[in-house]
Motif scaffolding. Sequence first.
Motif, PDB file in Angstrom:
ATOM      1  N   ILE A   1       0.833  -1.244   0.014  1.00  0.00           N
ATOM      2  CA  ILE A   1      -0.010   0.009  -0.072  1.00  0.00           C
ATOM      3  C   ILE A   1       0.825   1.242  -0.145  1.00  0.00           C
ATOM      4  O   ILE A   1       2.120   1.369   0.404  1.00  0.00           O
ATOM      5  N   GLY A   2       0.176   2.227  -0.514  1.00  0.00           N
ATOM      6  CA  GLY A   2       0.959   3.487  -0.582  1.00  0.00           C
ATOM      7  C   GLY A   2       0.045   4.727  -0.300  1.00  0.00           C
ATOM      8  O   GLY A   2      -1.403   4.585  -0.157  1.00  0.00           O
ATOM      9  N   GLY A   3       0.426   6.010   0.162  1.00  0.00           N
ATOM     10  CA  GLY A   3      -0.303   7.063   0.218  1.00  0.00           C
ATOM     11  C   GLY A   3      -0.692   7.201   1.721  1.00  0.00           C
ATOM     12  O   GLY A   3      -0.055   6.703   2.632  1.00  0.00           O
ATOM     13  N   LYS A   4      -1.745   8.084   2.076  1.00  0.00           N
ATOM     14  CA  LYS A   4      -2.170   8.067   3.224  1.00  0.00           C
ATOM     15  C   LYS A   4      -2.283   6.785   4.148  1.00  0.00           C
ATOM     16  O   LYS A   4      -2.297   6.579   5.260  1.00  0.00           O
ATOM     17  N   LEU A   5      -2.809   5.829   3.273  1.00  0.00           N
ATOM     18  CA  LEU A   5      -3.223   4.528   3.929  1.00  0.00           C
ATOM     19  C   LEU A   5      -1.903   4.053   4.727  1.00  0.00           C
ATOM     20  O   LEU A   5      -1.809   3.304   5.791  1.00  0.00           O
TER      21      LEU A   5
END
Length: 149
Positions: free
Chosen positions: A113-117
């Motif tokens: 996963i990437g980003g805010k998550l």
Amino acid sequence: MELADEIKIEAPKHVVYAALNDPDILKQCIPGCEELIKHSDTELEAKVVLKVGPVKARFSGNVTLNTDGAPDAFSLQGQGNGGAAGHAKGGADVTLQDDGEGTTLKYVAKAEIGGKLAQLGSRLIQGTAKKLAAKFFQSFADVLAQETA
């Protein structure tokens, strides 16, 4: 992140395999699934709304199936984009084994996963992923039990 588990499903292997390839059944079982479109025997498109901790996002993604070992085993790869919430990609290997009158389904899944998550912390993500997988497979087992009853 890696998840692995197995579940006993009270249906013959050929019925379980067919259900795993039925978009209507999958849509009922995938948590937060709004839309599931089967483009071909090996390509699906999904729209799913998920809440992970404080982050709620609508993911759009594609899944590709590899059915070379069917009906005993198959694998899938997918990726999804949740806009500002982030993105995810991963896959799973699934095996189906006859178990008396039922079937044992085993899976090993990996995801990135990437980003805010990705900023939420691995324990929260891992816990949520386990809950979602358990919810999917319990719903799947329940739907098959109703259909075979």
